[in-house]
Design a protein around this motif. Structure first.
Motif, mmCIF file in Angstrom:
data_model
loop_
_atom_site.group_PDB
_atom_site.id
_atom_site.type_symbol
_atom_site.label_atom_id
_atom_site.label_comp_id
_atom_site.label_asym_id
_atom_site.label_seq_id
_atom_site.Cartn_x
_atom_site.Cartn_y
_atom_site.Cartn_z
ATOM 1 N N ALA A 245 0.832 -1.202 0.000
ATOM 2 C CA ALA A 245 0.000 0.000 0.000
ATOM 3 C C ALA A 245 0.871 1.259 0.000
ATOM 4 O O ALA A 245 0.590 2.225 -0.723
ATOM 5 N N GLY A 246 1.944 1.255 0.792
ATOM 6 C CA GLY A 246 2.837 2.405 0.822
ATOM 7 C C GLY A 246 3.507 2.643 -0.517
ATOM 8 O O GLY A 246 3.645 3.795 -0.968
ATOM 9 N N LEU A 247 3.936 1.571 -1.187
ATOM 10 C CA LEU A 247 4.560 1.721 -2.506
ATOM 11 C C LEU A 247 3.587 2.338 -3.510
ATOM 12 O O LEU A 247 3.964 3.218 -4.303
ATOM 13 N N LEU A 248 2.342 1.875 -3.479
ATOM 14 C CA LEU A 248 1.354 2.407 -4.422
ATOM 15 C C LEU A 248 1.110 3.892 -4.182
ATOM 16 O O LEU A 248 0.991 4.676 -5.143
ATOM 17 N N ALA A 300 -6.084 0.219 3.446
ATOM 18 C CA ALA A 300 -4.826 0.808 2.976
ATOM 19 C C ALA A 300 -4.518 0.372 1.550
ATOM 20 O O ALA A 300 -4.083 1.175 0.715
ATOM 21 N N LEU A 301 -4.748 -0.906 1.231
ATOM 22 C CA LEU A 301 -4.519 -1.380 -0.136
ATOM 23 C C LEU A 301 -5.479 -0.721 -1.123
ATOM 24 O O LEU A 301 -5.081 -0.338 -2.239
ATOM 25 N N VAL A 302 -6.743 -0.618 -0.745
ATOM 26 C CA VAL A 302 -7.714 0.047 -1.622
ATOM 27 C C VAL A 302 -7.307 1.502 -1.849
ATOM 28 O O VAL A 302 -7.387 2.023 -2.974
ATOM 29 N N THR A 303 -6.840 2.164 -0.800
ATOM 30 C CA THR A 303 -6.378 3.547 -0.932
ATOM 31 C C THR A 303 -5.188 3.637 -1.877
ATOM 32 O O THR A 303 -5.119 4.532 -2.723
ATOM 33 N N GLY A 304 -4.244 2.696 -1.767
ATOM 34 C CA GLY A 304 -3.092 2.712 -2.658
ATOM 35 C C GLY A 304 -3.472 2.522 -4.107
ATOM 36 O O GLY A 304 -2.975 3.233 -5.000
ATOM 37 N N ALA A 306 -6.448 3.131 -5.393
ATOM 38 C CA ALA A 306 -7.209 4.314 -5.792
ATOM 39 C C ALA A 306 -6.280 5.480 -6.099
ATOM 40 O O ALA A 306 -6.519 6.261 -7.041
ATOM 41 N N ALA A 307 -5.187 5.604 -5.328
ATOM 42 C CA ALA A 307 -4.224 6.678 -5.588
ATOM 43 C C ALA A 307 -3.601 6.526 -6.965
ATOM 44 O O ALA A 307 -3.368 7.510 -7.679
ATOM 45 N N THR A 308 -3.320 5.280 -7.369
ATOM 46 C CA THR A 308 -2.757 5.046 -8.702
ATOM 47 C C THR A 308 -3.728 5.480 -9.789
ATOM 48 O O THR A 308 -3.345 6.129 -10.778
ATOM 49 N N VAL A 309 -5.016 5.134 -9.613
ATOM 50 C CA VAL A 309 -6.022 5.520 -10.617
ATOM 51 C C VAL A 309 -6.190 7.032 -10.646
ATOM 52 O O VAL A 309 -6.192 7.665 -11.714
ATOM 53 N N LEU A 310 -6.316 7.663 -9.478
ATOM 54 C CA LEU A 310 -6.525 9.107 -9.420
ATOM 55 C C LEU A 310 -5.325 9.868 -9.967
ATOM 56 O O LEU A 310 -5.473 10.930 -10.574
ATOM 57 N N ALA A 311 -4.126 9.312 -9.761
ATOM 58 C CA ALA A 311 -2.940 9.975 -10.298
ATOM 59 C C ALA A 311 -2.949 9.980 -11.810
ATOM 60 O O ALA A 311 -2.519 10.954 -12.456
#
Length: 563
Positions: A245-248, A300-304, A306-311
């Motif tokens: 999750a942190g890496l994502l 945390a994984l879902v957030t990671g 989602a961050a990739t998609v939003l980026a």
């Protein structure tokens, strides 16, 4: 790692690679099918490398050169994933050989073999691409993709080989072998998905193109790291999940910056490797971790992700629609349900194992109690006979009565000691069904060795003169069960060493074979029973891999007051 484990990994990786090669060759028509022979030759070298890594690596280097000349002379092209000029089977086979030679060969030999393979691969690539027809200043464009992919595979193979080598030197290769044995299907599937993501094969897997550019390599690299976290999460999934999750989240920043500076337009579809690895992590979490902790880690994984998609859509949010969100939500729910299912199944299996272990313990304890009862009954009978003899001899020869009373005292002390050891060890169970022992332990052990139908047994036997009967019977049972385990589980064993000696009031029983030191594939109740038997007599028991094979070692006290 055993040869069988290595072959399973190779079967998973190379079979998938060859299937993709066959699909590409079929797409090119009949003219592309003969090129599959190149992949078959590379796979053969990789399988040979499991036993002779250095020789197989040099053979693969020569095969690359010869196959490159053959492809050029027949005007064929090895088209596959990555469009690097090499078959996918060749890339994976060479990577496997680098892992094997770095792991198992001497450092100097490993360096020479790896260097030779890299140089031959570079020469073969030049031959296949016909670089001699192009001016050297124009080589950068055709060589960029294969060079980057080749360096990525080489670095990963060398790193894995070094890790395996160090694990063997530290003696932790058994844990690593167990991890690989359990996780090879997941690792093979993620590896194939990663290669598919690299090429964009299968239709718009990354950014809607069939080749990777710039920032896309970051996405693929992060997917590879998340996949590695999933493979390592078999036993303790919480830390790998949080690392993933942190890496994502961290690598979403450069993706967002690239999307903003380049004007957007990127397809935010998540790489299949990242999605599959995240699903595996969620399933591992709900299978092994407390539900509350698993929920936080899943968030945390879902957030990671989602961050990739939003980026990737930082300049265009039209992708945030139901047809994108609902499938991702379905995958999360499916992963959670899979984890809960396996959690319930593990709980049932654990209860069954506990019940079976308890039954085995009960049976072994009753067997020990029966043996001790036979000894006590014999001693009590001797006391009765000696008392009757003393009564008859008292009137005629008082000295004979005194001698009989001394014998009665000794027999009574032995019986009392045996009964004290029996207290607390008896429970209702069924007999184990072992062979009956005689009163001659030396004869019983030698007979057991003579009747053993297995590898040659080298026996070293030295018994004390004052050995109690209950201890002697337990020693015989330990030798019998150890030889039984050798015949069942010691694959490839040629000799068994059985040592029974004594020192400092203890009898040492050691049974060692030179077979495969892998854990026994059975239920393990034999080892449980032997441990119970030794510990109930105040002794110790150990079983595990030795320097060459498997070893059983038990120490049992035999003098009164030392147990």
């Amino acid at each position: 790692m055993t040869t069988a484990t290595a072959q399973r990994w190779l079967a998973a990786l190379l079979a998938g690679a060859f299937v993709l090669d066959a699909l590409y060759a079929t797409d090119r028509g009949p003219r592309g099918l003969p090129a599959l022979l190149v992949g078959i030759a590379a796979i053969a070298c990789a399988y040979f490398g499991v036993r002779r890594a250095a020789i197989a690596t040099f053979a693969a280097a020569g095969t690359l050169l010869l196959s490159s000349f053959w492809l050029r002379l027949t005007d064929m092209y090895a088209m596959s994933v990555g469009r690097t000029g090499f078959m996918l089977s060749e890339l994976l086979a060479c990577s496997v050989l680098v892992v094997l030679v770095v792991w198992r060969a001497r450092p100097a030999v490993a360096a020479g073999a790896t260097t030779t393979l890299v140089l031959c691969a570079a020469a073969g690539l030049g031959i296949r691409m016909g670089l001699w027809r192009i001016a050297p200043e124009r080589w950068l464009s055709p060589l960029a993709r294969p060079a980057v992919l080749g360096l990525f595979l080489l670095a990963g193979a060398v790193a894995l080989g070094i890790a395996l080598r160090r694990a063997g030197e530290r003696g932790t290769d058994a844990d690593l072998t167990e991890l690989l044995r359990r996780q090879w299907p997941l690792a093979g599937a993620l590896g194939i998905l990663l290669l598919a993501d690299i090429d964009g094969w299968g239709g718009r897997l990354l950014f809607g193109t069939s080749s990777l550019r710039g920032i896309e390599w970051i996405t693929v690299g992060v997917s590879a790291l998340v996949g590695a976290c999933a493979v390592l999460a078999a036993r303790r999934p919480m830390r790998p999940a949080l690392v993933a999750a942190g890496l994502l989240v961290v690598f979403a920043v450069p993706i967002a910056v690239h999307d903003l500076t380049s004007g957007g337009g990127a397809d935010p579809t998540l790489p299949m490797t990242q999605v599959a690895a995240s699903m595996a992590l969620v399933a591992f979490l709900y299978r092994q971790v407390d539900i509350r902790i698993a929920s936080w880690c899943t968030a945390a994984l879902v957030t990671g992700n989602a961050a990739t998609v939003l980026a990737a859509i930082s300049s265009d949010y039209h992708w945030l629609q139901a047809e994108v969100i609902l499938p991702l939500g379905f995958l999360v729910v499916a992963s959670i349900l899979a984890g809960l299912y396996f959690r319930s199944r593990d709980r049932e299996l654990d209860q069954m194992v506990r019940s079976s272990v308890a039954d085995a313990q009960h049976a072994e304890r009753l067997s020990l109690a029966r043996d001790m009862h036979d000894v006590v009954a014999h001693q009590v009978t001797a006391i009765v006979v000696q008392a009757q003899a003393a009564k008859l001899a008292a009137e005629r020869d008082p000295s004979a009565a005194i001698t009989a009373l001394d014998k009665i005292e000794a027999s009574g002390a032995d019986a009392l000691a045996a009964m004290r050891k029996l207290v607390g060890g008896m429970r209702d169970a069924r007999p184990s069904g072992n062979e009956e022992a005689t009163t001659d332990l030396d004869y019983d052990i030698r007979s057991t060795v003579d009747r053993f139908e297995g590898p040659f047994v080298h026996l070293e036997l030295s018994l004390p003169d004052d050995l109690p009967g209950d201890v002697g019977r337990s020693i015989l049972r330990l030798v019998q069960e150890s030889l039984t385990n050798v015949s069942k589980h010691a694959r490839g064993a040629t000799v068994v060493r059985v040592v029974v000696d004594h020192a400092d009031g203890q009898v040492r029983i050691e049974v060692t074979d030179d077979g495969d030191a892998a854990p026994a594939s059975g239920d393990g109740y034999g080892l449980i029973g032997m441990r119970e038997r030794a510990e109930l007599l105040g002794g110790t028991f150990e079983a595990g891999p030795a320097e060459h094979g498997w070893q059983v070692l038990a120490r049992i006290p035999y003098r009164n007051g030392e147990s």
